[in-house]
Design an enzyme around this catalytic site. Sequence first.
Site, mmCIF file in Angstrom:
data_model
loop_
_atom_site.group_PDB
_atom_site.id
_atom_site.type_symbol
_atom_site.label_atom_id
_atom_site.label_comp_id
_atom_site.label_asym_id
_atom_site.label_seq_id
_atom_site.Cartn_x
_atom_site.Cartn_y
_atom_site.Cartn_z
ATOM 1 N N ARG A 52 0.822 -1.213 0.000
ATOM 2 C CA ARG A 52 0.000 0.000 0.000
ATOM 3 C C ARG A 52 0.856 1.263 0.000
ATOM 4 O O ARG A 52 0.463 2.271 -0.572
ATOM 5 C CB ARG A 52 -0.938 -0.003 1.202
ATOM 6 N N LYS A 215 -18.141 -13.953 2.137
ATOM 7 C CA LYS A 215 -19.088 -12.951 2.613
ATOM 8 C C LYS A 215 -20.314 -12.866 1.711
ATOM 9 O O LYS A 215 -20.473 -11.920 0.933
ATOM 10 C CB LYS A 215 -18.406 -11.587 2.682
ATOM 11 N N GLY A 368 -9.756 -8.233 -1.123
ATOM 12 C CA GLY A 368 -8.473 -8.464 -0.487
ATOM 13 C C GLY A 368 -7.982 -9.894 -0.654
ATOM 14 O O GLY A 368 -6.813 -10.132 -0.985
ATOM 15 N N GLY A 391 -13.439 -3.354 0.442
ATOM 16 C CA GLY A 391 -14.803 -2.853 0.632
ATOM 17 C C GLY A 391 -15.189 -1.813 -0.400
ATOM 18 O O GLY A 391 -16.313 -1.801 -0.905
HETATM 19 P P1 ADP Z 1 -12.440 -11.173 -0.947
HETATM 20 O O1 ADP Z 1 -11.578 -10.687 0.195
HETATM 21 O O2 ADP Z 1 -11.642 -11.489 -2.173
HETATM 22 O O3 ADP Z 1 -13.586 -10.250 -1.213
HETATM 23 P P2 ADP Z 1 -13.937 -12.883 0.829
HETATM 24 O O4 ADP Z 1 -13.360 -12.160 1.987
HETATM 25 O O5 ADP Z 1 -15.383 -12.762 0.580
HETATM 26 O O6 ADP Z 1 -13.099 -12.553 -0.497
HETATM 27 O O7 ADP Z 1 -13.702 -14.439 0.995
HETATM 28 C C1 ADP Z 1 -12.427 -15.003 1.143
HETATM 29 C C2 ADP Z 1 -12.466 -16.203 2.033
HETATM 30 O O8 ADP Z 1 -13.460 -17.099 1.605
HETATM 31 C C3 ADP Z 1 -11.180 -16.952 2.033
HETATM 32 O O9 ADP Z 1 -10.581 -16.838 3.302
HETATM 33 C C4 ADP Z 1 -11.578 -18.386 1.716
HETATM 34 O O10 ADP Z 1 -10.936 -19.326 2.529
HETATM 35 C C5 ADP Z 1 -13.058 -18.379 2.026
HETATM 36 N N1 ADP Z 1 -13.792 -19.414 1.298
HETATM 37 C C6 ADP Z 1 -13.801 -19.647 -0.006
HETATM 38 N N2 ADP Z 1 -14.566 -20.705 -0.319
HETATM 39 C C7 ADP Z 1 -15.067 -21.162 0.854
HETATM 40 C C8 ADP Z 1 -15.921 -22.240 1.222
HETATM 41 N N3 ADP Z 1 -16.408 -23.064 0.295
HETATM 42 N N4 ADP Z 1 -16.226 -22.396 2.509
HETATM 43 C C9 ADP Z 1 -15.729 -21.568 3.452
HETATM 44 N N5 ADP Z 1 -14.918 -20.544 3.177
HETATM 45 C C10 ADP Z 1 -14.579 -20.331 1.889
HETATM 46 MG MG MG Z 2 -11.804 -10.783 2.304
#
Ligand code: ADP
Ligand code: MG
Length: 411
Positions: A52, A215, A368, A391
Amino acid sequence: MSQIKTVFPVTKKGESYMKKTIRDIDWAGKKAVVRCDFNVPLDGDTITDDIRIRAALPSIEYLLENGAAVVLMSHLGRPKGEPKPEFSLAPVAKRLAELTGKEVKFVPSDVVVDDNVKAAAKDLKAGEMLLIENVRYKAGETKNDPEFAKELSELGDIFVQDAFGSAHRAHSSTAGIADYIPAVSGFLIEKELKFLGEAVNNPKRPFAAIMGGAKVKDKIPVITNLLDKVDILIIGGGMAYTFFKSQGYSIGKSLLDEEGLDLAGEILRKAAEKGVNFMLPVDVVAADEFSNDSPYGVYDVDEIPDDRMGLDIGPETIKLYTDTLKTVKTVVWNGPMGVFEMDNFAVGTKAIADCLAEIDATTVIGGGDSAAAVAKFGVADKMTHISTGGGASLEFLEGKELPGIAVIDDK
Ligand code: ADP
Ligand code: MG
């Protein structure tokens, strides 16, 4: 730096207009107050990842080279309106000095702006930089307190917004400050809006969005907005199971967003209505426990055992998804396909990352964990753009107006 004219796409739906950038200002003799995103991970006072800080360098260096005195500000962590040494920006000042090879003045203050800080800002000369203490030491910051915003504005002449990761927040240092002095964007914001904005609002087609991660609730509004824009929507990760459940499949111990269940069904109906190719996994990798050591197997989606949880997309799905992605011209990816932190459940995410690295398309990564995944698999430099704002990029994809972008002056 070349003189490119940038169209600022769309913070409001369908509306595009021009915003001022740091190129539009004659900086000689002026003082910039720059909102950076220096919210770096720390281990004690050691910065464990300085990406960053490095991302902020183009704007800072441009300002210094063009005769500005540069006052830098940022938040770090959540000190919750109180001075807490573990959230001090002092380590950032040190790293910034190393990265730029220039002196970075740092004036610690429990109240962020005090007489010493004001004096240091006043005395700051062209080509010099000063970092002030964590703006969240002050309770007013996150309340967008006008008093605090005014204090910050008095440190300089022009506000430079370059913290995309905080642009979805209306805080004193991200939005309120612009009530007192002119506001322009830095290069980081410009780049984020260019790639996210062009991808979402003016994509080369076919345009696919890949949504995954954990999420679900946060991402359902994003999916809803993207349904109006994409040709193909690919679902993976933990959110897939809420869709399966909404279709009556049993999902065992997999992640479920109860609240999102009805919406998931509605999204499927809407996708069909709009002619969006909505793709869900056809097979998954499911395990007994949320652990890399757990026994696991591959199952069709209608055969997930009651005592197992889906942790990755399966091989048939990987083939289906990568074959589809080879046909598209624009991809936005948010959220990993599985628990990529565990090697046994990283296969799907890696396959998608490798596929995006190879295809001849604009590839934009938001989120992230998705960015971390792309870095982990060594293909970060093969992507067109990796957003620095988790976010903020989600809210952008949702079609929301970001307060920290809205305050930037129009051309
Ligand atoms: P980003 O930060 O890219 O927006 P998220 O924070 O929504 O993504 O999700 C990331 C997390 O989702 C990772 O830590 C990953 O381990 C988890 N994840 C992905 N698939 C699954 C699953 N099937 N069950 C539980 N957790 C999952
Ligand atoms: Mg995330």
